[in-house]
Structures are given as C-alpha cells and as structure tokens.
Write a protein that holds these residues in place. Structure first.
Motif, mmCIF file in Angstrom:
data_model
loop_
_atom_site.group_PDB
_atom_site.id
_atom_site.type_symbol
_atom_site.label_atom_id
_atom_site.label_comp_id
_atom_site.label_asym_id
_atom_site.label_seq_id
_atom_site.Cartn_x
_atom_site.Cartn_y
_atom_site.Cartn_z
ATOM 1 N N TYR A 2 -3.687 7.239 1.030
ATOM 2 C CA TYR A 2 -2.244 7.074 1.209
ATOM 3 C C TYR A 2 -1.718 8.018 2.295
ATOM 4 N N GLU A 3 -2.133 9.257 2.259
ATOM 5 C CA GLU A 3 -1.696 10.217 3.282
ATOM 6 C C GLU A 3 -2.176 9.790 4.672
ATOM 7 N N ARG A 4 -3.380 9.255 4.754
ATOM 8 C CA ARG A 4 -3.915 8.753 6.028
ATOM 9 C C ARG A 4 -3.067 7.589 6.531
ATOM 10 N N LEU A 5 -2.678 6.693 5.634
ATOM 11 C CA LEU A 5 -1.837 5.562 6.006
ATOM 12 C C LEU A 5 -0.500 6.047 6.564
ATOM 13 N N HIS A 63 11.773 5.724 1.993
ATOM 14 C CA HIS A 63 11.127 4.624 1.276
ATOM 15 C C HIS A 63 10.192 5.166 0.194
ATOM 16 N N GLU A 64 9.535 6.267 0.489
ATOM 17 C CA GLU A 64 8.633 6.880 -0.489
ATOM 18 C C GLU A 64 9.393 7.262 -1.759
ATOM 19 N N LYS A 65 10.630 7.715 -1.601
ATOM 20 C CA LYS A 65 11.447 8.147 -2.737
ATOM 21 C C LYS A 65 12.134 6.976 -3.437
ATOM 22 N N ALA A 99 0.828 -1.206 0.000
ATOM 23 C CA ALA A 99 0.000 0.000 0.000
ATOM 24 C C ALA A 99 0.864 1.259 0.000
ATOM 25 N N LEU A 100 1.962 1.237 0.733
ATOM 26 C CA LEU A 100 2.862 2.390 0.737
ATOM 27 C C LEU A 100 3.485 2.606 -0.649
ATOM 28 N N VAL A 101 3.903 1.523 -1.284
ATOM 29 C CA VAL A 101 4.505 1.630 -2.619
ATOM 30 C C VAL A 101 3.462 2.109 -3.633
ATOM 31 N N ALA A 102 2.286 1.478 -3.622
ATOM 32 C CA ALA A 102 1.225 1.854 -4.566
ATOM 33 C C ALA A 102 0.762 3.287 -4.325
ATOM 34 N N GLY A 103 0.612 3.651 -3.059
ATOM 35 C CA GLY A 103 0.172 5.005 -2.729
ATOM 36 C C GLY A 103 1.179 6.053 -3.147
ATOM 37 N N ALA A 104 2.458 5.779 -2.920
ATOM 38 C CA ALA A 104 3.503 6.731 -3.311
ATOM 39 C C ALA A 104 3.531 6.896 -4.823
ATOM 40 N N ALA A 105 3.402 5.788 -5.551
ATOM 41 C CA ALA A 105 3.404 5.855 -7.015
ATOM 42 C C ALA A 105 2.193 6.642 -7.514
ATOM 43 N N ALA A 106 1.047 6.388 -6.918
ATOM 44 C CA ALA A 106 -0.164 7.102 -7.324
ATOM 45 C C ALA A 106 -0.076 8.576 -6.977
#
Length: 120
Positions: free
Chosen positions: A28-31, A52-54, A7-14
């Motif tokens: 994603y921001e809520r997570l 990790h987001e980057k 979810a973190l990877v998908a959210g960051a990409a989105a």
C-alpha cells in the motif's frame, strides 16, 4: 481506475489495523509513493490522495479526477502494485482472477455492479 481506487481503499483500511500484515502495508505504501510521484507538481492532487485515505467516500470522485488527469490509469507499474495490494488483501478473489486485468476492457472491481460499454 477502479482497481487503483479499490487498492487504495483496501490498503488504507488494512494499514489502519494493528493486525494487518506487514506485506499489505508495504504494498500500500509503495502504491501511494508511485501515485505521489505522478502528482509531483500537483500539490492539490497530493492533498486529495491524503484526504481520500481518511474519508474515501467523500474524496473518491475528486481522486478519480486527479488520477485520470495524471494518467495514473495508464501506468503499468501502478496497476501492477495495485493488483499486488488486492492479492494480499483478498487472496481468494485474486486466485479466482478477480484482479488480473491483462487484456481487459471496461473493468469494474467489486461485486453486484452494473456497467454498459460500447467498444469500437
């Protein structure tokens, strides 16, 4: 843990896309917000989450360690929000039950994985 990382990877990409739906970005921001609360007294963990987001590949192992140490994988609210991110990012997978973890053990998120478990 795999669901949260996915979810973190998908959210960051989105979130990086201008065309991403507002609802995905908000989930994603809520997570991230919930995870950062768990990391409240751990600045190093917050840095790992941001890095990790980057660069997810480089920081995945370190993030998993920090998430486990903080007990994030046992936080039902965080798991629920992670599922929400994945449902918004992959509606077809969600409809097929790919991200529904109720009663699950030894879960992996993704395709073509191999896993060996022993449950007692």
């Amino acid at each position: 843990m795999d669901l949260i990382i996915a979810a973190l990877v998908a959210g960051a990409a989105a979130a990086a896309k201008d065309t991403a739906e507002k609802s995905i970005k908000e989930a994603y921001e809520r997570l991230k917000e919930l995870i950062k609360k768990r990391f409240a007294d751990n600045e190093a963990a917050k840095v790992v989450l941001d890095e990790h987001e980057k660069d997810p590949q480089t920081y995945e192992a370190a993030l998993k360690k920090k998430l486990t140490e903080a007990g994030v994988d046992r936080d039902e609210e965080i798991k629920k929000v992670a599922q929400e991110v994945m449902k918004k990012e992959d509606p077809q997978g969600a409809a097929a039950g790919k991200y529904d973890l109720r009663g699950s053990q030894g879960v992996q998120i993704g395709d073509s994985n191999t896993q060996n478990n022993t449950f007692k």
